[in-house]
Write an enzyme that holds these catalytic residues in place. Sequence first.
Site, PDB file in Angstrom:
ATOM      1  N   GLY A   1      -0.488   6.878   1.908  1.00  0.00           N
ATOM      2  CA  GLY A   1      -0.008   8.224   2.209  1.00  0.00           C
ATOM      3  C   GLY A   1      -0.813   8.895   3.300  1.00  0.00           C
TER       4      GLY A   1
ATOM      5  N   VAL B   1       5.930   7.687  13.214  1.00  0.00           N
ATOM      6  CA  VAL B   1       7.052   8.331  12.520  1.00  0.00           C
ATOM      7  C   VAL B   1       7.675   7.330  11.553  1.00  0.00           C
ATOM      8  CG1 VAL B   1       7.605  10.046  14.280  1.00  0.00           C
ATOM      9  CG2 VAL B   1       8.550   7.735  14.476  1.00  0.00           C
TER      10      VAL B   1
ATOM     11  N   ASN C   1       0.833  -1.201   0.000  1.00  0.00           N
ATOM     12  CA  ASN C   1       0.000   0.000   0.000  1.00  0.00           C
ATOM     13  C   ASN C   1       0.865   1.247   0.000  1.00  0.00           C
ATOM     14  OD1 ASN C   1      -0.353   1.884   2.537  1.00  0.00           O
ATOM     15  ND2 ASN C   1       0.113  -0.154   3.356  1.00  0.00           N
TER      16      ASN C   1
ATOM     17  N   SER D   1       5.707   5.659   8.699  1.00  0.00           N
ATOM     18  CA  SER D   1       5.019   5.340   7.447  1.00  0.00           C
ATOM     19  C   SER D   1       5.976   5.544   6.281  1.00  0.00           C
ATOM     20  CB  SER D   1       3.801   6.253   7.263  1.00  0.00           C
ATOM     21  OG  SER D   1       3.277   6.113   5.948  1.00  0.00           O
ATOM     22  N   PRO D   2       6.080   4.569   5.379  1.00  0.00           N
ATOM     23  CA  PRO D   2       7.004   4.715   4.243  1.00  0.00           C
ATOM     24  C   PRO D   2       6.425   5.559   3.120  1.00  0.00           C
ATOM     25  CG  PRO D   2       5.910   2.603   4.105  1.00  0.00           C
ATOM     26  CD  PRO D   2       5.421   3.258   5.387  1.00  0.00           C
TER      27      PRO D   2
END
Length: 509
Positions: A196, A285, A193, A287-288
């Site tokens: 964003g 802190v 996924n 999330s890719p």
Amino acid sequence: MASSHRIARGFIASSANPLLTLRRAPTQLRSRITTRYASTSSTDSLPVSRLKTVLYAVSITATGYVAYIYTTDTRAFVHRYVVPPLLRFIYSDAEDAHNAAVSSMKTLYNLGLHPRERSSFDGAPDISISVFGTQLANPIGISAGLDKHADIPDALFALGAAVVEVGGCTPRPQEGNPKPRMFRVPTLDGLINRYGLNSRGADDMAMRLRERVRRYAKEVGLDEASVLNGEANVPPGSLLPGRLLLVQIAKNKETDERDVEAVKRDYVYCVNRLARYADVLVVNVSSPNTPGLRDLQAVEPLTRILSAVVDEARRTDRNEKPKVMVKVSPDEDENTQMEGIVQAMWSSGVDGVIVGNTTKRRTGLIPPKINITPKEQVTMTETGGYSGPMMFDRTVDLVRRYRKMLDGQSFQSTKAKVVADEAADASITAIEGTITGFSENEPKTSSAQPPEQKVIFATGGISNGRGALEMLNAGASVAMIYTGLVYGGAGTVTRIKGEMREQMTAEKA
């Protein structure tokens, strides 16, 4: 003469002829007898007809009730082997399937037709665990991402999880990345996924969570403030005994990660709006899919951000303040990176860490002798974070290392404080005699208490009871699932707990 014959025939045929009347009488009598017999038969069959109707109604009701009990039980066959494949068949886009599942769960919960756990696993001493002062019914949780906007926390709790994490939530609404942004890899039971952090914003989530508290307060005959202050004898976030509600918060994409003060304001805004309705706040802190977010895991910015969140959480307007955890990336796995995160945790005063998130790496994700389809090979090249069972070994390793580092850092911090206190006391005594209140020859005892052990939750690759137990034995307090639930269906939590108990029983035998 002819006239006489006509008169005679007319008389014979007429109703005045007594002979004709006698011939017709038996026929009319038989007709009356038959009519009476039919009437009597109809009267006799009426109770039988009513009995049949009642039996049919009872049969239909009983069948409906059995179907209701079966289909709303998380152990039902359909929840694992029918619903997940059906969703994948109907919705080629994984995000559409996800949204349909959330919408269905919300509707079914409102109608009282939602899947729920009816087994007796919860509360048993062998799987119950104390976390943050709450005796959790079990050590299984559901990770953020499934309920992004806090639409269905109660429906997820009904599946048997003791911990439910909603979010991530940003201060202001944001759309996230362009679609398509979620992809399946069915051969690997994996997902990629790049959402964003699509969010409706902190104000929207706060409104939804507040309304939930108000409904509960009305049901139990209290007001909102009383429920939040613990007078209902349930955690103020989950509103259920033995459960905890986690609310994940993050910065907006447009906030420059290099401006740490601006980033702090984003997180503090979320805390200010959401802390009252959460048992635990989770600082994301890792999330890719948000540019620069993982850069905030460096010691200096992470310490400043976590300190700001902890300070704001301690100002929450309720008796028991929410705990604070930080969610870290599985890709920050070098010792120096992990040690920096551990240092930031102890310096800021956060209560724990959620180890694991999706990974940007693509190495080691396809097991030996497993062939994925050409379409899945293309999917594996998509930008985004991967999640699935092949993340398990990496997560277990990280949990072990974080447990060792956190406990080691705790010992070092305590030891350093004891040495510093003893040195200060010795200096004061040397300068001013016995001003400290102790005799010069009297042995001193340090007042320093060992700090409370940091809590670890683990997420990444957990799909069965064996894996959950291994994660807990590695040092985690709670094992959290997400992708396993997507592929395993609504009964996944119940199945994992059952497998845990079976394995523990086998080990004792």
